[in-house]
Design an enzyme around this catalytic site. Structure first.
Site, short mmCIF file in Angstrom:
data_model
loop_
_atom_site.label_atom_id
_atom_site.label_comp_id
_atom_site.label_asym_id
_atom_site.label_seq_id
_atom_site.Cartn_x
_atom_site.Cartn_y
_atom_site.Cartn_z
CB CYS A 113 19.77 11.05 -32.53
SG CYS A 113 21.40 11.82 -32.59
N PRO A 116 13.71 5.17 -31.11
CG PRO A 116 11.81 4.72 -29.81
CD PRO A 116 13.03 5.59 -29.86
N GLY A 117 12.22 5.62 -33.46
CA GLY A 117 11.74 5.85 -34.82
C GLY A 117 10.35 6.46 -35.01
CG ASP A 184 14.53 13.80 -30.86
OD1 ASP A 184 14.40 14.70 -30.02
OD2 ASP A 184 13.93 12.70 -30.79
CB CYS A 239 12.60 14.91 -23.69
SG CYS A 239 12.45 13.94 -25.14
N1 SAM Z 1 14.10 10.54 -32.41
C1 SAM Z 1 13.77 9.34 -31.66
C2 SAM Z 1 12.27 9.10 -31.73
O1 SAM Z 1 11.50 10.04 -31.89
O2 SAM Z 1 11.85 7.95 -31.64
C3 SAM Z 1 14.26 9.43 -30.23
C4 SAM Z 1 15.75 9.66 -30.14
S1 SAM Z 1 16.44 9.54 -28.53
C5 SAM Z 1 16.00 11.04 -27.81
C6 SAM Z 1 18.14 9.76 -28.85
C7 SAM Z 1 18.77 8.64 -29.64
O3 SAM Z 1 20.08 9.08 -30.04
C8 SAM Z 1 18.99 7.34 -28.88
O4 SAM Z 1 18.33 6.30 -29.54
C9 SAM Z 1 20.52 7.14 -28.92
O5 SAM Z 1 20.87 5.79 -29.09
C10 SAM Z 1 20.89 7.95 -30.14
N2 SAM Z 1 22.28 8.43 -30.20
C11 SAM Z 1 23.06 8.87 -29.19
N3 SAM Z 1 24.26 9.27 -29.66
C12 SAM Z 1 24.24 9.10 -31.00
C13 SAM Z 1 25.17 9.33 -32.05
N4 SAM Z 1 26.38 9.82 -31.81
N5 SAM Z 1 24.79 9.04 -33.32
C14 SAM Z 1 23.56 8.53 -33.58
N6 SAM Z 1 22.65 8.28 -32.62
C15 SAM Z 1 22.97 8.56 -31.35
#
Ligand code: SAM
Length: 291
Positions: A113, A116-117, A184, A239
């Site tokens: 997940c 923004p990377g 994450d 978080c």
């Molecule tokens: N790891 C990222 C970073 O450090 O920049 C932050 C991730 S954020 C906590 C969670 C992300 O999970 C969101 O961008 C959301 O769109 C994505 N997400 C939610 N459900 C998902 C799924 N089923 N598969 C892939 N991504 C998913």
């Protein structure tokens, strides 16, 4: 930037992007800009005290090798090193998952997940842009932001997909060498300083349902990660300060997957969350290892 609900400030953390520069070069740069370098922090107390400081000072973090710490009011959004991708504005807590996952240079990694990377770019730095980082996210806009961030950070080993991680087929040939996975997922964000008050004010019922849904998704995401045939290590991070999204998820996963165990990462870290697991295991930033 650095505000918190209890009136204390958090420092401005800056991760040095080793794909583009080095710690020594960045320290030299800031010294030339008139900053005083205080060396590497020696204790958590020193870091806590530093968060009350202002002015052109900085030090190196105690736990994260490529992390610099500045007073809370410092703003680097217009700094040329930031715009060139040499510096990543990434909080200390956000640096821990990729650091603890610690894939070797050239490893095949999944960031489940990813947008923004920031953690994807950190993982790419850890594997030194060799091997592969497969990164998935459901959100198209966040994925576009991520593409820009990775380009600026000089990441070249990534393969991005706008895809639900739960639908990624672990049997596909290209994932056969994936040994390290970072999960994450979306969470309540209740552990983020600016969100803590908002959540406590929320109506109890809504929050309960929301946490149940989040927790169910989080369990499915970690469970899916453990299905990849060559996976050795998985880090799960949130978080959140809710047991339902943290310890309960890990407990459930361990019950469902007896072929994995917890690893005692970062032994020097003093706080281990709730007392749910045996002493030698990890509650904060858990890392599962295949038995
Ligand atoms: N790891 C990222 C970073 O450090 O920049 C932050 C991730 S954020 C906590 C969670 C992300 O999970 C969101 O961008 C959301 O769109 C994505 N997400 C939610 N459900 C998902 C799924 N089923 N598969 C892939 N991504 C998913």
């Amino acid at each position: 930037m650095g505000g918190s609900s209890d009136g204390h400030s958090l420092p401005r953390y800056v991760r040095v992007n080793t794909l583009k520069t080095s710690m020594d070069d960045v320290i030299t740069y800031f010294k030339r800009q008139g900053y005083t370098y205080l060396g590497k922090a020696r204790s958590i107390k020193e870091l806590v005290d530093f968060a009350q400081k202002s002015g052109k000072l900085f030090l190196q973090d105690l736990h994260i090798p490529n992390l610099l710490v500045f007073p809370p009011s410092t703003d680097f959004h217009k700094d040329s090193l930031y715009t060139a991708g040499h510096l990543i504005l990434q909080d200390k807590a956000s640096c821990l998952p990729a650091l603890l996952l610690d894939p070797p240079v050239g490893a095949c990694v999944i960031d489940a997940c990813a947008a923004p990377g920031n953690k994807t770019s950190q993982l790419a730095a850890v594997v030194q842009n060799k091997g592969k980082v497969f990164a998935f996210d459901l959100d198209t806009k966040r994925l576009a932001t991520m593409s820009t961030l990775l380009l600026r950070a000089g990441v070249t080993c990534q393969e991005l997909a706008n895809q639900d991680f739960l639908t990624v087929n672990p049997c596909e040939p290209k994932y056969q060498k994936v040994s390290h996975i970072l999960v994450d997922p979306s969470c309540s964000g209740s552990g983020m300083p600016d969100r803590m008050r908002v959540l406590t004010d929320e109506a109890g019922c809504d929050q309960k349902e929301r946490l149940q849904a989040l927790s169910a998704f989080q369990k499915r995401a970690v469970s899916h990660a453990l299905k990849f045939p060559a996976v050795e290590y998985v880090v799960y991070s949130t978080c959140s300060i809710h047991q339902q999204e943290n310890e309960d998820v890990v407990k459930d996963i361990l019950e469902q997957h007896p072929d994995f165990r917890l690893v005692n990462v970062l032994p020097s870290w003093p706080v281990r969350g709730l007392n749910t697991f045996p002493v030698q295991s990890v509650v904060f930033g858990p890392l599962c290892q295949k038995r």
